[in-house]
Design a protein around this motif. Sequence first.
Motif, mmCIF file in Angstrom:
data_model
loop_
_atom_site.group_PDB
_atom_site.id
_atom_site.type_symbol
_atom_site.label_atom_id
_atom_site.label_comp_id
_atom_site.label_asym_id
_atom_site.label_seq_id
_atom_site.Cartn_x
_atom_site.Cartn_y
_atom_site.Cartn_z
ATOM 1 N N VAL A 93 0.859 -1.200 0.000
ATOM 2 C CA VAL A 93 0.000 0.000 0.000
ATOM 3 C C VAL A 93 0.884 1.235 0.000
ATOM 4 O O VAL A 93 2.102 1.150 0.176
ATOM 5 N N SER A 94 0.249 2.387 -0.172
ATOM 6 C CA SER A 94 0.994 3.639 -0.085
ATOM 7 C C SER A 94 1.276 3.970 1.377
ATOM 8 O O SER A 94 0.770 3.302 2.287
ATOM 9 N N ARG A 95 2.038 5.013 1.610
ATOM 10 C CA ARG A 95 2.374 5.383 2.982
ATOM 11 C C ARG A 95 1.187 6.027 3.705
ATOM 12 O O ARG A 95 1.159 6.060 4.935
ATOM 13 N N THR A 96 0.195 6.516 2.937
ATOM 14 C CA THR A 96 -0.922 7.232 3.577
ATOM 15 C C THR A 96 -1.712 6.358 4.551
ATOM 16 O O THR A 96 -1.915 6.747 5.709
ATOM 17 N N PRO A 97 -2.190 5.158 4.144
ATOM 18 C CA PRO A 97 -2.911 4.328 5.120
ATOM 19 C C PRO A 97 -2.032 3.888 6.287
ATOM 20 O O PRO A 97 -2.525 3.719 7.407
ATOM 21 N N ILE A 98 -0.734 3.721 6.047
ATOM 22 C CA ILE A 98 0.177 3.357 7.139
ATOM 23 C C ILE A 98 0.272 4.505 8.123
ATOM 24 O O ILE A 98 0.225 4.309 9.348
ATOM 25 N N ARG A 99 0.371 5.715 7.594
ATOM 26 C CA ARG A 99 0.454 6.904 8.453
ATOM 27 C C ARG A 99 -0.825 7.039 9.293
ATOM 28 O O ARG A 99 -0.767 7.347 10.492
ATOM 29 N N GLU A 100 -1.977 6.787 8.681
ATOM 30 C CA GLU A 100 -3.249 6.861 9.407
ATOM 31 C C GLU A 100 -3.331 5.766 10.477
ATOM 32 O O GLU A 100 -3.835 6.006 11.582
ATOM 33 N N SER A 101 -2.826 4.586 10.142
ATOM 34 C CA SER A 101 -2.821 3.479 11.105
ATOM 35 C C SER A 101 -1.964 3.820 12.314
ATOM 36 O O SER A 101 -2.355 3.582 13.464
ATOM 37 N N ILE A 102 -0.786 4.379 12.053
ATOM 38 C CA ILE A 102 0.123 4.753 13.141
ATOM 39 C C ILE A 102 -0.524 5.812 14.025
ATOM 40 O O ILE A 102 -0.424 5.752 15.263
ATOM 41 N N ARG A 103 -1.225 6.758 13.410
ATOM 42 C CA ARG A 103 -1.886 7.813 14.185
ATOM 43 C C ARG A 103 -2.929 7.217 15.133
ATOM 44 O O ARG A 103 -3.028 7.599 16.303
ATOM 45 N N LYS A 104 -3.698 6.245 14.638
ATOM 46 C CA LYS A 104 -4.711 5.610 15.486
ATOM 47 C C LYS A 104 -4.051 4.803 16.610
ATOM 48 O O LYS A 104 -4.515 4.832 17.762
ATOM 49 N N LEU A 105 -2.974 4.109 16.299
ATOM 50 C CA LEU A 105 -2.271 3.327 17.319
ATOM 51 C C LEU A 105 -1.616 4.237 18.354
ATOM 52 O O LEU A 105 -1.484 3.859 19.517
ATOM 53 N N GLU A 106 -1.235 5.425 17.931
ATOM 54 C CA GLU A 106 -0.714 6.417 18.885
ATOM 55 C C GLU A 106 -1.823 6.865 19.833
ATOM 56 O O GLU A 106 -1.602 7.012 21.041
ATOM 57 N N GLN A 107 -3.024 7.064 19.279
ATOM 58 C CA GLN A 107 -4.166 7.459 20.112
ATOM 59 C C GLN A 107 -4.502 6.378 21.127
ATOM 60 O O GLN A 107 -4.953 6.665 22.237
ATOM 61 N N GLU A 108 -4.288 5.132 20.753
ATOM 62 C CA GLU A 108 -4.576 4.003 21.646
ATOM 63 C C GLU A 108 -3.435 3.725 22.618
ATOM 64 O O GLU A 108 -3.556 2.861 23.489
ATOM 65 N N GLY A 109 -2.334 4.438 22.448
ATOM 66 C CA GLY A 109 -1.217 4.282 23.372
ATOM 67 C C GLY A 109 -0.285 3.139 23.058
ATOM 68 O O GLY A 109 0.562 2.787 23.879
ATOM 69 N N LEU A 110 -0.409 2.551 21.859
ATOM 70 C CA LEU A 110 0.467 1.415 21.508
ATOM 71 C C LEU A 110 1.746 1.860 20.804
ATOM 72 O O LEU A 110 2.719 1.106 20.748
ATOM 73 N N ILE A 111 1.741 3.066 20.236
ATOM 74 C CA ILE A 111 2.922 3.610 19.577
ATOM 75 C C ILE A 111 3.174 5.016 20.116
ATOM 76 O O ILE A 111 2.236 5.806 20.274
ATOM 77 N N VAL A 112 4.430 5.303 20.407
ATOM 78 C CA VAL A 112 4.839 6.644 20.835
ATOM 79 C C VAL A 112 6.105 7.012 20.082
ATOM 80 O O VAL A 112 7.076 6.244 20.080
ATOM 81 N N ASN A 113 6.065 8.163 19.402
ATOM 82 C CA ASN A 113 7.231 8.625 18.629
ATOM 83 C C ASN A 113 7.743 7.568 17.656
ATOM 84 O O ASN A 113 8.946 7.308 17.564
ATOM 85 N N LYS A 114 6.794 6.930 16.954
ATOM 86 C CA LYS A 114 7.087 5.942 15.911
ATOM 87 C C LYS A 114 7.749 4.669 16.458
ATOM 88 O O LYS A 114 8.360 3.912 15.710
ATOM 89 N N ARG A 115 7.610 4.430 17.752
ATOM 90 C CA ARG A 115 8.115 3.193 18.344
ATOM 91 C C ARG A 115 6.998 2.496 19.121
ATOM 92 O O ARG A 115 6.145 3.162 19.710
ATOM 93 N N VAL A 116 7.023 1.156 19.105
ATOM 94 C CA VAL A 116 6.060 0.391 19.891
ATOM 95 C C VAL A 116 6.309 0.710 21.361
ATOM 96 O O VAL A 116 7.454 0.705 21.828
ATOM 97 N N VAL A 117 5.232 1.011 22.053
ATOM 98 C CA VAL A 117 5.362 1.446 23.445
ATOM 99 C C VAL A 117 5.950 0.345 24.314
ATOM 100 O O VAL A 117 5.663 -0.838 24.138
#
Length: 208
Positions: free
Chosen positions: A45-69
């Motif tokens: 896929v393109s980077r756009t859906p990945i970027r959106e996925s990362i943003r949602k995972l950041e909201q859920e607290g599973l990713i912080v600063n592009k790293r798995v929490v």
Amino acid sequence: MLLGSDRSRPAYHQSYEILRDRILSGELPGGSKIVEEKIAAELGVSRTPIRESIRKLEQEGLIVNKRVVKPTGKDLRNMFQVRILLEGYSAQCAASYLKENELEALYQCVEVGRKGTREEIMMANERFHEIIVHASNNPVMIDIIDRMQSTIYLFRKTVVFYQRPHLIDEHEQIYHAIQARDGQQAELLMKSHLQADLDFCLHLISNE
């Protein structure tokens, strides 16, 4: 691993679920760096859906600063303080408002907790807390807990995998207090139960 051919579901949803499942399963352990370009190429896929996925995972607290929490002791305490307050109150509400069929479902969670496989125990544990939280009938509280679910899952997996002592006994005690319509006791037991979860996880972290 390319995304599935289900065109009815956006690439963002599919990539989010794949990333989330890899984190929750431990395939992407705490501290892992999330590289958009690499994952996009891997999933086709393109980077756009990945970027959106990362943003949602950041909201859920599973990713912080592009790293798995990789939660610290302070992170654990902060999250459990919220859970203790909200789920303690929810247990009090459950004693007043749970219907008979919901009480039966709560009891079934206890039974599965004693006899089920590890995966079944995980699901029963989640369901037990879910029934009680929804008894609050407070959509704001329910939403707060829902947004914490992915992080809660990581800790729930820890207490089940390492077989925290008395976990299911505590669930049974909470169930009996709710069944007896003793809201004050149900709240105290739930708070004590979650504090024991916190103490257990903190002990594991300190020994890593």
